[in-house]
Design a protein around this motif. Structure first.
Motif, PDB file in Angstrom:
ATOM      1  N   HIS A 101       0.815  -1.214   0.000  1.00  0.00           N
ATOM      2  CA  HIS A 101       0.000   0.000   0.000  1.00  0.00           C
ATOM      3  C   HIS A 101       0.854   1.272   0.000  1.00  0.00           C
ATOM      4  O   HIS A 101       0.329   2.372  -0.196  1.00  0.00           O
ATOM      5  CB  HIS A 101      -0.947   0.005   1.209  1.00  0.00           C
ATOM      6  CG  HIS A 101      -0.240  -0.014   2.534  1.00  0.00           C
ATOM      7  ND1 HIS A 101       0.420  -1.132   3.015  1.00  0.00           N
ATOM      8  CD2 HIS A 101      -0.070   0.959   3.478  1.00  0.00           C
ATOM      9  CE1 HIS A 101       0.957  -0.854   4.201  1.00  0.00           C
ATOM     10  NE2 HIS A 101       0.673   0.391   4.498  1.00  0.00           N
ATOM     11  N   LYS A 102       2.165   1.111   0.216  1.00  0.00           N
ATOM     12  CA  LYS A 102       3.062   2.264   0.191  1.00  0.00           C
ATOM     13  C   LYS A 102       3.906   2.317  -1.083  1.00  0.00           C
ATOM     14  O   LYS A 102       4.817   3.137  -1.179  1.00  0.00           O
ATOM     15  CB  LYS A 102       3.984   2.237   1.415  1.00  0.00           C
ATOM     16  CG  LYS A 102       3.243   2.351   2.747  1.00  0.00           C
ATOM     17  CD  LYS A 102       4.198   2.313   3.928  1.00  0.00           C
ATOM     18  CE  LYS A 102       3.437   2.388   5.252  1.00  0.00           C
ATOM     19  NZ  LYS A 102       4.348   2.294   6.417  1.00  0.00           N
ATOM     20  N   ALA A 103       3.586   1.450  -2.022  1.00  0.00           N
ATOM     21  CA  ALA A 103       4.365   1.417  -3.269  1.00  0.00           C
ATOM     22  C   ALA A 103       4.290   2.752  -3.998  1.00  0.00           C
ATOM     23  O   ALA A 103       5.282   3.228  -4.563  1.00  0.00           O
ATOM     24  CB  ALA A 103       3.860   0.287  -4.165  1.00  0.00           C
ATOM     25  N   GLY A 104       3.124   3.372  -4.000  1.00  0.00           N
ATOM     26  CA  GLY A 104       2.965   4.660  -4.679  1.00  0.00           C
ATOM     27  C   GLY A 104       3.843   5.737  -4.080  1.00  0.00           C
ATOM     28  O   GLY A 104       4.415   6.560  -4.811  1.00  0.00           O
ATOM     29  N   ILE A 105       3.950   5.742  -2.749  1.00  0.00           N
ATOM     30  CA  ILE A 105       4.801   6.735  -2.085  1.00  0.00           C
ATOM     31  C   ILE A 105       6.255   6.526  -2.475  1.00  0.00           C
ATOM     32  O   ILE A 105       6.974   7.480  -2.812  1.00  0.00           O
ATOM     33  CB  ILE A 105       4.641   6.626  -0.556  1.00  0.00           C
ATOM     34  CG1 ILE A 105       3.199   6.922  -0.143  1.00  0.00           C
ATOM     35  CG2 ILE A 105       5.615   7.570   0.155  1.00  0.00           C
ATOM     36  CD1 ILE A 105       2.921   6.672   1.331  1.00  0.00           C
ATOM     37  N   ALA A 106       6.708   5.259  -2.441  1.00  0.00           N
ATOM     38  CA  ALA A 106       8.109   4.954  -2.754  1.00  0.00           C
ATOM     39  C   ALA A 106       8.447   5.319  -4.194  1.00  0.00           C
ATOM     40  O   ALA A 106       9.448   5.988  -4.459  1.00  0.00           O
ATOM     41  CB  ALA A 106       8.387   3.477  -2.498  1.00  0.00           C
ATOM     42  N   VAL A 107       7.605   4.894  -5.109  1.00  0.00           N
ATOM     43  CA  VAL A 107       7.860   5.151  -6.527  1.00  0.00           C
ATOM     44  C   VAL A 107       7.746   6.642  -6.830  1.00  0.00           C
ATOM     45  O   VAL A 107       8.564   7.213  -7.572  1.00  0.00           O
ATOM     46  CB  VAL A 107       6.895   4.337  -7.408  1.00  0.00           C
ATOM     47  CG1 VAL A 107       7.055   4.731  -8.875  1.00  0.00           C
ATOM     48  CG2 VAL A 107       7.154   2.845  -7.232  1.00  0.00           C
ATOM     49  N   GLY A 108       6.723   7.307  -6.269  1.00  0.00           N
ATOM     50  CA  GLY A 108       6.537   8.735  -6.521  1.00  0.00           C
ATOM     51  C   GLY A 108       7.690   9.570  -6.023  1.00  0.00           C
ATOM     52  O   GLY A 108       8.186  10.466  -6.729  1.00  0.00           O
ATOM     53  N   ALA A 109       8.153   9.293  -4.782  1.00  0.00           N
ATOM     54  CA  ALA A 109       9.281  10.045  -4.228  1.00  0.00           C
ATOM     55  C   ALA A 109      10.539   9.836  -5.055  1.00  0.00           C
ATOM     56  O   ALA A 109      11.286  10.782  -5.337  1.00  0.00           O
ATOM     57  CB  ALA A 109       9.514   9.624  -2.778  1.00  0.00           C
TER      58      ALA A 109
END
Length: 591
Positions: free
Chosen positions: A397-405
């Motif tokens: 569920h935190k993949a978007g945060i990791a990839v976006g950052a």
């Protein structure tokens, strides 16, 4: 030759000899050489530790933390699992996995990319009942090739960029490596997919898949003869039929801490003896159950009330906590409640007791312990699990945060808003802040032996340059190719760098070769950029041996490869890389 040059060449000669010997860890060799250089006066004391503050060293450390974050978020693993299908043909599987490995290596450390994909590839091989030897070497080579594409894909690119900044005031950018890297990686992956895997030695690939999987994943293990065991009173040779039925080979007997010579086939088995067996993980467990045997250290596990025991297989990379140590040294059983059940070392047998065996990079370990502890122990030991990581908590569920950052940081660094170290540091802070990389994993994410190697070699490389040693080497290379033009010198530099990288660590090779490339360009009166780019490509492309690149070491045990198996696919691949890279280099970076 001046005295400083003679001392530096002698010191580097000792370093290279020790690295090739391989009995001492490379970070200790490099650090020892740095201290020796300070003592003899060829490296000024005030500059002794400048390498640890060097941009290249800092970027490598930050990239490793970011790679751990991308792994923990499941961003890459989710993609991998959606594109991998065990039902595909071998050709299609290698094509997809190689392309995926190259793509992943372009945006993260290539060792981390292989670590994510290797368990998935082995699972696919098991499900398809084919040998992992057919796919692991193409996967490793493709992950190495993908690192050529961007600045952060592999440490040599980072080092080359830093040397350019030091020499000319501006580094290579994030995607300056891409034109040459994409062509070299594309040609290499195409070769690996169409031809390369067919060159894997017949001794590995022509056997039956089931038999070969057994041989590759066979462990040397010790099991204890319990009080009620059915083997008590029998001779070792009497167990041949039972062993053959269970795909277990009995290769020795240990009594009161001493192993009998040979296979002890005529020895009568007694209570408390240890049987030394060779088998895969599942067959060891079945054999133990069928004959009422016990695992060594079973009494320790019996005390773990309510904890389910499980088996896990893991491969040991260079720099792991347990490399160069034994299970007793790290107190694996007594402190952590985990038994080292077996060790697989490219099919080699050994005389040492399993728990007293010094573990080497490339070994595959079979561990027995409480299921909930094994994932943490794998991380603590520094190994890579050879199975789907069901025990690891993936924060999808935190993949978007990791990839976006990560994407924003790369964009900011690419357009010049932030320097790359600052951009990557911000990504690390975000990943730690959102607990994508837990605080306890910050330092374990970094390959400290690589950092020490880089920090120690940079001052040595600077000293060699300051003493005129790199100019001397450059003069020798230019003289050797005199009359043939700059293009031939460029090719010769790539050949020399590739040869060094196959025998040494690619990081050490780059630190030495980068200033030589600049000196060669100055002597020829041409741009240094094509020569620096040639070193970046050549230093990364170490395909002839398992010691030239960490990825090649990682697959050696699980793939069942021998030292001499790599060159069969690696030599033509290195030739192809040079053939396509040189024209592209001089086109993108004119002489």
């Amino acid at each position: 030759m001046m005295s400083d040059q003679m001392m530096l060449f002698s010191l580097l000669g000792v370093v290279f000899a020790l690295l090739i010997w391989g009995k001492i860890r490379y970070d200790l060799i490099a650090f020892g050489a740095l201290i020796a250089a300070v003592v003899i006066g060829v490296v000024p004391q005030e500059n002794a530790f400048d390498g640890f503050a060097h941009h290249a060293t800092i970027i490598v450390a930050l990239v490793l933390i970011v790679s751990r974050g991308l792994s923990n978020s499941g961003a890459i693993e989710l993609i991998a699992k959606h594109v991998v299908d065990a039902g595909r043909s071998l050709f299609l599987h290698i094509s997809i996995m190689s392309a995926l490995a190259a793509g992943m290596s372009a945006i993260m450390n290539n060792v981390a990319a292989l670590a994510l994909l290797m368990p998935i590839d082995m699972q696919a091989a098991a499900k398809a009942k084919r040998s992992p030897a057919l796919t692991l070497m193409p996967l490793s080579f493709a992950s190495i090739l993908g690192g050529l594409i961007t600045l952060i894909g592999t440490p040599p690119n980072i080092i080359i960029a830093s040397f350019r900044e030091q020499a000319f005031g501006a580094p290579f950018g994030m995607f300056d490596f891409s034109p040459v890297g994409v062509v070299a990686a594309g040609a290499g992956v195409l070769f690996v997919t169409l031809v390369g895997w067919r060159l894997i030695p017949n001794v590995t690939s022509d056997q039956g898949a089931a038999r070969e999987l057994f041989q590759i994943q066979a462990y040397i293990a010790e099991v204890k003869v319990a009080a009620k065991s059915s083997v008590i009173g029998k001779k070792v040779r009497d167990l041949d039929a039972a062993g053959e039925e269970a795909d277990v080979v009995i290769i020795g007997l240990v009594r009161r801490g001493q192993r009998f010579p040979g296979h002890a086939r005529r020895e009568t088995i007694k209570r408390g003896d240890l049987l030394v067996i060779q088998a895969n993980a599942a067959n060891i467990d079945a054999f133990v159950g069928a004959h009422h045997l016990e695992y060594v250290g079973a009494e320790k596990h019996d005390s773990l009330i309510g904890e389910d025991l499980a088996l896990i297989e893991m491969v040991i990379p260079e720099g792991a906590r347990i490399e160069g140590r034994t299970a007793l040294d790290v107190r694996l059983l007594y402190r952590h409640g985990v038994t080292l059940l077996g060790v697989s070392r490219q099919g080699k047998s050994f005389r040492d007791r399993v728990r007293k065996l010094t573990i080497q990079a490339g070994d595959v370990l079979l561990l027995l312990g409480p299921a909930e502890r094994l994932a943490d122990i794998t991380v603590w030991l520094g190994g890579l699990p050879l199975q789907e990581r069901d025990l690891q908590v993936i924060q999808r569920h935190k993949a978007g945060i990791a990839v976006g950052a990560f994407a924003l940081a790369i964009a900011a660094a690419s357009v010049g808003i932030l320097h790359l170290p600052a951009a990557l540091a911000i990504v690390c802070l975000i990943m730690v802040g959102f607990n994508i990389v837990p605080v306890r994993e910050i330092y374990t994410s970094i390959e400290w032996p690589v950092i020490v190697l880089l920090g120690a070699m940079i001052p040595l490389g600077s000293a060699l340059e300051a003493s005129g040693g790199t100019a001397l080497i450059a003069h020798s290379i230019v003289s050797l190719a005199e009359g043939y033009g700059a293009m031939i010198v460029l090719i010769l530099l790539m050949v020399v760098t590739m040869t060094l990288s196959d025998a040494l660590n690619n990081t050490a090779t780059t630190v030495i070769a980068a200033p030589i490339a600049i000196d060669i360009a100055n002597r020829l009166g041409v741009s240094a950029d094509p020569f620096l780019m040639a070193v970046a490509v050549a230093a990364s492309c170490a395909f002839l041996t398992p010691i030239g690149h960490k990825n090649n070491t990682l697959i050696m045990g699980p793939g069942g490869y021998g030292f001499g198996d790599y060159w069969r696919m690696g030599l033509p691949l290195e030739i192809i890389v040079i053939a396509v890279s040189v024209p592209m280099i001089v086109w993108v970076w004119p002489l």
